[in-house]
Each structure stands twice: as structure tokens, then as C-alpha cells.
Design a protein around this motif. Structure first.
Motif, PDB file in Angstrom:
ATOM      1  N   ALA A  75       0.810  -1.219   0.000  1.00  0.00           N
ATOM      2  CA  ALA A  75       0.000   0.000   0.000  1.00  0.00           C
ATOM      3  C   ALA A  75       0.843   1.269   0.000  1.00  0.00           C
ATOM      4  N   ARG A 112      -1.955   2.585   4.678  1.00  0.00           N
ATOM      5  CA  ARG A 112      -3.204   1.852   4.932  1.00  0.00           C
ATOM      6  C   ARG A 112      -2.893   0.355   4.847  1.00  0.00           C
ATOM      7  N   ASP A 141      -4.643  -4.146   0.384  1.00  0.00           N
ATOM      8  CA  ASP A 141      -5.976  -4.202  -0.225  1.00  0.00           C
ATOM      9  C   ASP A 141      -6.475  -5.650  -0.268  1.00  0.00           C
ATOM     10  N   SER A 194     -10.061  -1.336  -1.003  1.00  0.00           N
ATOM     11  CA  SER A 194      -9.163  -0.986   0.102  1.00  0.00           C
ATOM     12  C   SER A 194      -9.920  -1.117   1.416  1.00  0.00           C
ATOM     13  N   ASP A 232      -9.644   0.013   5.892  1.00  0.00           N
ATOM     14  CA  ASP A 232      -8.935   0.770   6.925  1.00  0.00           C
ATOM     15  C   ASP A 232      -8.472  -0.201   8.010  1.00  0.00           C
ATOM     16  N   LEU A 278     -11.296   1.148  -4.036  1.00  0.00           N
ATOM     17  CA  LEU A 278      -9.869   0.877  -4.212  1.00  0.00           C
ATOM     18  C   LEU A 278      -9.072   2.167  -4.367  1.00  0.00           C
ATOM     19  N   LYS A 279      -8.009   2.278  -3.578  1.00  0.00           N
ATOM     20  CA  LYS A 279      -7.107   3.437  -3.640  1.00  0.00           C
ATOM     21  C   LYS A 279      -5.824   3.046  -4.353  1.00  0.00           C
ATOM     22  N   VAL A 304      -6.755   5.992   3.340  1.00  0.00           N
ATOM     23  CA  VAL A 304      -8.216   5.881   3.235  1.00  0.00           C
ATOM     24  C   VAL A 304      -8.929   6.702   4.299  1.00  0.00           C
TER      25      VAL A 304
END
Ligand code: FES
Length: 215
Positions: free
Chosen positions: A106, A143, A146, A188, A190, A198-199, A205
Motif C-alpha cells: 500500500a 493503509r 488491499d 481498500s 482501513d 480501491l485506492k 483511506v
């Protein structure tokens, strides 16, 4: 004989003359601009890469439930239509449920490795470390790792169990060893394992930075 000092030339009336103060100010502005660009360009690049390449996802059959032994984490390649082809996922079958954790760090996207001894994930690039559920324990990742959506179906494609609660995963209690495991859209999470869209790598996030990203 008295010493006559050399004439001192005053350039202040010359429009082309740059004073020392003006020169240093110019150097500072140029240096600041270069440094700002060095910081923002990669960040904006990640954001743009995410928005310029909308990705389509579909369910991908990754094997029978028996391919993912109880109490273990199994690393698999997620093959399917581009752009899924280069991706790997860790299928975690523990505590009566399946989770699918993406191997993309991430922080900046390096592939993380799983260590069965400590039941943890680590990134070789900048020391990012994650616990058994992919939550950050050390290093720069902003973060957790995912996840992929995941479900179990019969061989005929009928749903057996779905991921109603991301934190709990997909329950395996009612499934047969021959049932199929399918991975779907990535998302994604936390630190409380709550789902988010999705980041991109480096993107938080939650918190103030999530609202400011990428600026
Ligand atoms: Fe993994 Fe930087 S890319 S810690």
C-alpha cells in the motif's frame, strides 16, 4: 604620493543588472519549484494512473476450496483478462473463513511476501510490515493491504457463501471441498477492516491526508 582608489561602478541604473539579493531570491524560487515538482509529480502520477485507466473486473475462478487448506495462507497468481494478469493474492483460510489479500504494497506498490512462521507480510522496498490480516505494523504504508472480493460457489456456479462482512471474510462452514473459490473486485480497507473504494499506492483511506490527497 597618495593612493587613489579605483573607481567603483554603480550598476543600479542598468536594467540588465541583477543584484545579489535578486539573484539569491531567484535561486531559492527555482530550487523550491524543483523540489515541489519532485514531490508532487510522482504523487500526481499515481493518482492520474488510477483515474486514467478505469479497470473492469469480473469474478475469476481460482480453484476448489480444497486447494486452500484450513489454517494456511496460499499464494496464487490471479490470471484473467488484463489488467489482472500480473497480480497475486494470498488466500487466507483461517478461523473458519476465507480472505483474499492482494500482494500489492500500500506504500508504492512493491510485491509483499508472506512469512508463514510469523503469519505476517513484509515489503522488500522500504520496510513496510503487515500483520496476519494485512494491517500495517511498521514502515511507511498509509493503509492496510488491499483485498479482493471473494465468494464460494458450487461447480455449477450457484452461490454457497459470500463476503457479507469484510472483517469476517467468507465462511467455509457450509461449503464442500469441491466447491469453487472465486475472486472479484479489489477494494481498500482501513485498520478496522472497513471497506473503501480501491485506492492507489500511497493513498490513505482515512484521516486528514485522505481528504487532501494528492495535494
Ligand atoms: Fe512497500 Fe515502500 S513499496 S514499503
Amino acid at each position: 604620493m597618495a593612493h587613489v582608489p579605483e573607481a567603483v561602478h554603480d550598476h543600479s541604473d542598468d536594467p540588465g543588472f541583477v543584484t545579489r539579493t535578486k539573484f539569491l531570491t531567484g535561486v531559492a524560487l527555482v530550487t523550491g519549484g524543483v523540489m515541489t515538482a519532485a514531490i508532487l509529480v510522482p504523487v500526481i502520477g499515481f493518482a492520474a494512473a488510477d483515474t486514467l485507466k478505469p479497470e473492469e473486473w469480473r469474478w475469476v475462478d481460482v480453484g476448489a476450496l480444497s486447494d486452500f487448506p484450513d489454517g494456511q495462507v496460499t499464494s496464487i497468481a490471479v490470471s484473467g483478462p488484463a489488467p489482472e494478469s500480473d497480480r497475486r493474492a494470498f488466500i487466507r483460510n483461517k478461523e473458519g473463513a476465507l480472505l483474499a489479500i492482494w500482494n500489492r504494497c500500500a506504500h508504492l506498490g512493491c510485491p509483499v511476501a508472506y512469512s508463514a512462521g510469523g503469519d505476517v507480510y513484509s515489503c522488500p522496498c522500504h520496510g513496510g510490515a503487515y500483520d496476519s490480516l494485512g494491517r500495517v505494523t511498521a514502515g511507511p504504508p498509509p493503509r492496510p493491504l488491499d483485498r479482493f472480493d471473494i465468494k464460494i460457489t458450487t461447480a455449477e456456479g450457484k452461490d454457497v457463501a459470500r463476503q457479507e462482512d469484510v472483517a469476517k471474510g467468507v465462511p467455509t462452514a457450509g461449503a464442500k471441498p469441491t466447491d469453487r473459490v472465486l475472486l472479484g473486485r479489489p477494494f481498500s480497507i482501513d485498520e478496522d477492516q472497513q471497506p473503501y473504494e480501491l485506492k492507489g499506492p500511497g493513498e490513505p483511506v482515512t484521516g486528514v491526508l485522505a481528504n487532501l490527497y494528492p495535494f
